[in-house]
Design a protein around this motif. Structure first.
Motif, PDB file in Angstrom:
ATOM      1  N   GLU A 144       0.819  -1.221   0.000  1.00 55.12           N
ATOM      2  CA  GLU A 144       0.000   0.000   0.000  1.00 55.12           C
ATOM      3  C   GLU A 144       0.848   1.264   0.000  1.00 55.12           C
ATOM      4  OE1 GLU A 144      -3.120  -0.007   2.973  1.00 55.12           O
ATOM      5  OE2 GLU A 144      -3.963  -1.784   1.985  1.00 55.12           O
ATOM      6  N   ARG A 145       2.021   1.165   0.613  1.00 50.27           N
ATOM      7  CA  ARG A 145       2.945   2.310   0.622  1.00 50.27           C
ATOM      8  C   ARG A 145       3.855   2.309  -0.596  1.00 50.27           C
ATOM      9  NH1 ARG A 145       3.387   5.000   5.438  1.00 50.27           N
ATOM     10  NH2 ARG A 145       5.426   5.874   4.975  1.00 50.27           N
ATOM     11  N   GLY A 146       3.722   1.288  -1.422  1.00 44.52           N
ATOM     12  CA  GLY A 146       4.630   1.178  -2.570  1.00 44.52           C
ATOM     13  C   GLY A 146       6.028   0.768  -2.156  1.00 44.52           C
ATOM     14  N   LEU A 147       6.110   0.106  -1.013  1.00 48.33           N
ATOM     15  CA  LEU A 147       7.410  -0.308  -0.467  1.00 48.33           C
ATOM     16  C   LEU A 147       7.597  -1.803  -0.699  1.00 48.33           C
ATOM     17  CD1 LEU A 147       9.883  -0.299   1.487  1.00 48.33           C
ATOM     18  CD2 LEU A 147       8.266  -0.258   3.366  1.00 48.33           C
ATOM     19  N   THR A 148       8.668  -2.166  -1.398  1.00 47.09           N
ATOM     20  CA  THR A 148       8.913  -3.592  -1.624  1.00 47.09           C
ATOM     21  C   THR A 148      10.326  -3.955  -1.195  1.00 47.09           C
ATOM     22  OG1 THR A 148       9.602  -3.154  -3.900  1.00 47.09           O
ATOM     23  CG2 THR A 148       7.303  -3.787  -3.580  1.00 47.09           C
ATOM     24  N   VAL A 149      10.447  -5.127  -0.586  1.00 52.74           N
ATOM     25  CA  VAL A 149      11.760  -5.680  -0.240  1.00 52.74           C
ATOM     26  C   VAL A 149      11.830  -7.050  -0.893  1.00 52.74           C
ATOM     27  CG1 VAL A 149      13.308  -6.385   1.612  1.00 52.74           C
ATOM     28  CG2 VAL A 149      11.760  -4.449   1.956  1.00 52.74           C
ATOM     29  N   SER A 150      12.811  -7.231  -1.756  1.00 53.22           N
ATOM     30  CA  SER A 150      12.869  -8.448  -2.543  1.00 53.22           C
ATOM     31  C   SER A 150      14.266  -9.061  -2.490  1.00 53.22           C
ATOM     32  CB  SER A 150      12.495  -8.112  -3.993  1.00 53.22           C
ATOM     33  OG  SER A 150      12.761  -9.203  -4.827  1.00 53.22           O
ATOM     34  N   VAL A 151      14.329 -10.339  -2.133  1.00 59.58           N
ATOM     35  CA  VAL A 151      15.603 -11.059  -2.178  1.00 59.58           C
ATOM     36  C   VAL A 151      15.767 -11.596  -3.591  1.00 59.58           C
ATOM     37  CG1 VAL A 151      16.922 -12.990  -1.246  1.00 59.58           C
ATOM     38  CG2 VAL A 151      15.430 -11.658   0.246  1.00 59.58           C
ATOM     39  N   GLY A 152      16.752 -11.068  -4.290  1.00 57.01           N
ATOM     40  CA  GLY A 152      16.888 -11.410  -5.700  1.00 57.01           C
ATOM     41  C   GLY A 152      17.875 -12.529  -5.974  1.00 57.01           C
ATOM     42  N   VAL A 153      18.915 -12.610  -5.158  1.00 58.64           N
ATOM     43  CA  VAL A 153      19.935 -13.639  -5.337  1.00 58.64           C
ATOM     44  C   VAL A 153      20.332 -14.155  -3.959  1.00 58.64           C
ATOM     45  CG1 VAL A 153      22.016 -14.182  -6.676  1.00 58.64           C
ATOM     46  CG2 VAL A 153      20.895 -11.971  -6.991  1.00 58.64           C
ATOM     47  N   ALA A 154      20.562 -15.454  -3.865  1.00 58.70           N
ATOM     48  CA  ALA A 154      21.024 -16.018  -2.593  1.00 58.70           C
ATOM     49  C   ALA A 154      21.880 -17.239  -2.884  1.00 58.70           C
ATOM     50  CB  ALA A 154      19.846 -16.400  -1.708  1.00 58.70           C
ATOM     51  N   GLY A 155      22.732 -17.560  -1.933  1.00 52.42           N
ATOM     52  CA  GLY A 155      23.570 -18.739  -2.121  1.00 52.42           C
ATOM     53  C   GLY A 155      24.156 -19.171  -0.798  1.00 52.42           C
TER      54      GLY A 155
END
Ligand SMILES: [Zn+2]
Length: 381
Positions: A230-241
């Motif tokens: 709703e706030r337009g706030l995103t947290v995204s894990v794009g790469v992991a290892g």
């Protein structure tokens, strides 16, 4: 407006030819020689138009080009120049043209960097040419072309910001969003989370191990929960290892996380949360956690100055025979930097097309002349 449109139509074939010339000079951000060769084409073109040329030399990246058109002295006292922002680097490695040739078919110009944003750069040159020939350039226009936008503008940012502060408004030559100009963009931050655990034989010594991947997975859940759509706030894990073998308790694991924000105020809050992870109580106290990173681009918020520019553009567009919409986007550009300084910034003023950063990257030819005429009108005003 009609005269501008007729002029832009007359110049359409040379606009396309110049775009193709720029596209054929492949210019990945990480290849200085290649970007400089592309930039040299712009310098030649600028000199033909009588621009004042300044090259900001860079040892490790492509050079930056600062061009000035029109009168040095303002027609009205106190009038500041306008800044046009573009970039000549692309995300495409050398040799892409072999599999993605620059060609015209089905009403489009195809090829790497056509839409993002060599057509936009060519549109700016064409608009300036139109105004110069018709003696309609009443004020100084600064065109800054950088070489590092696609990798976050590490060296061009201070130059962009310095120039923007001396200008009254900024027009960004990035592609339109669909058919719309862009009045807001998300801010972007990147972090790396690293967990150190204890390695052990998964069969013989299971309990002596401290599983870094398991611990990291808990942290990933935690940061992902900060997303607030709703706030337009995103947290995204794009790469992991992490880990080495399936029979070894992993001693190391890492993740690369990206956060995007619409509101400036969320920047400091999210940065604090990431910093606070260092004191997070881990499930397994034998694990340790390190966090590095921060925000690279502040959000371009929809401010009144930008909306005023948009309204003006909408009136011109109507005179040119089309409706101009506005859009918000999650992607960043150099407009994020100038808008954050409080300078009215209108973005997406370049080409219309599809497939930026994708194999089907292409520009719709039918929009080139009307959009170039619109750009010219905005530079005249
Ligand atoms: Zn771009």
């Amino acid at each position: 407006m009609r005269a501008l449109l007729a002029g832009a139509r007359r110049k359409q074939s040379s606009l396309i030819a110049f775009t193709r010339e720029l596209v054929r000079a492949e210019s990945p951000s990480d290849n200085k020689a290649a970007v400089d060769a592309c930039l040299a084409l712009a310098v030649t073109r600028a000199r033909l138009l009588g621009a004042r040329v300044k090259i900001h030399r860079q040892p490790d990246f492509g050079n930056l080009l600062e061009l000035r058109f029109g009168p040095r002295k303002p027609a009205m006292p106190g009038q500041k120049p306008l800044l046009l922002l573009g970039h000549l680097d692309t995300v495409w490695p050398l040799g892409t043209l072999k599999s993605m040739p620059c060609r015209i078919s089905t009403g489009r110009l195809w090829g790497p960097g056509t839409l993002d944003m060599k057509a936009g750069v060519a549109m700016a040159f064409t608009a300036l040419e139109l105004l110069t020939e018709a003696r309609l350039l009443q004020r100084e226009i600064v065109l800054l072309l950088n070489s590092d936008e696609e990798i976050g503008s590490p060296v061009s940012r201070p130059i962009t910001e310095k120039l923007a502060k001396s200008c009254s408004a900024v027009y960004v030559l990035e592609p339109a969003q669909g058919l719309a100009y862009k009045t807001s963009r998300k801010g972007i931050g990147n972090w790396r989370i690293q967990v150190e655990g204890v390695a052990a034989h998964a069969g013989v010594d299971f309990e002596r191990g401290a599983n870094a991947i398991l611990e990291l997975s808990r942290v990933i859940e935690k940061v992902s929960d900060w997303t607030d759509l709703e706030r337009g706030l995103t947290v995204s894990v794009g790469v992991a290892g992490g880990g080495t073998k399936s029979n070894v308790i992993p001693a190391q694991a890492w993740a690369e996380v990206e956060a995007r924000i619409v509101r400036r105020a969320d920047g400091a809050r999210i940065a604090r949360k990431f910093a606070g992870l260092k004191s997070l109580k881990l499930s397994d106290p034998r694990c340790t956690l390190t966090v590095t990173g921060g925000f690279n681009r502040p959000p371009m918020e929809r401010r009144p100055g930008t909306v005023r520019l948009l309204r003006k553009a909408q009136v011109f567009a109507r005179d040119l025979g089309f409706a101009l919409d506005e859009a918000a986007t999650g992607g960043g550009s150099d407009g994020n930097f100038t808008a954050a300084l409080g300078i009215p910034t209108l973005d997406g003023m370049g080409a219309v097309g599809e497939g930026a950063h994708a194999r089907h990257e292409s520009v719709l030819l039918e929009h080139l002349a009307p959009r170039t005429a619109l750009l010219a009108a905005m530079l005249m005003d």
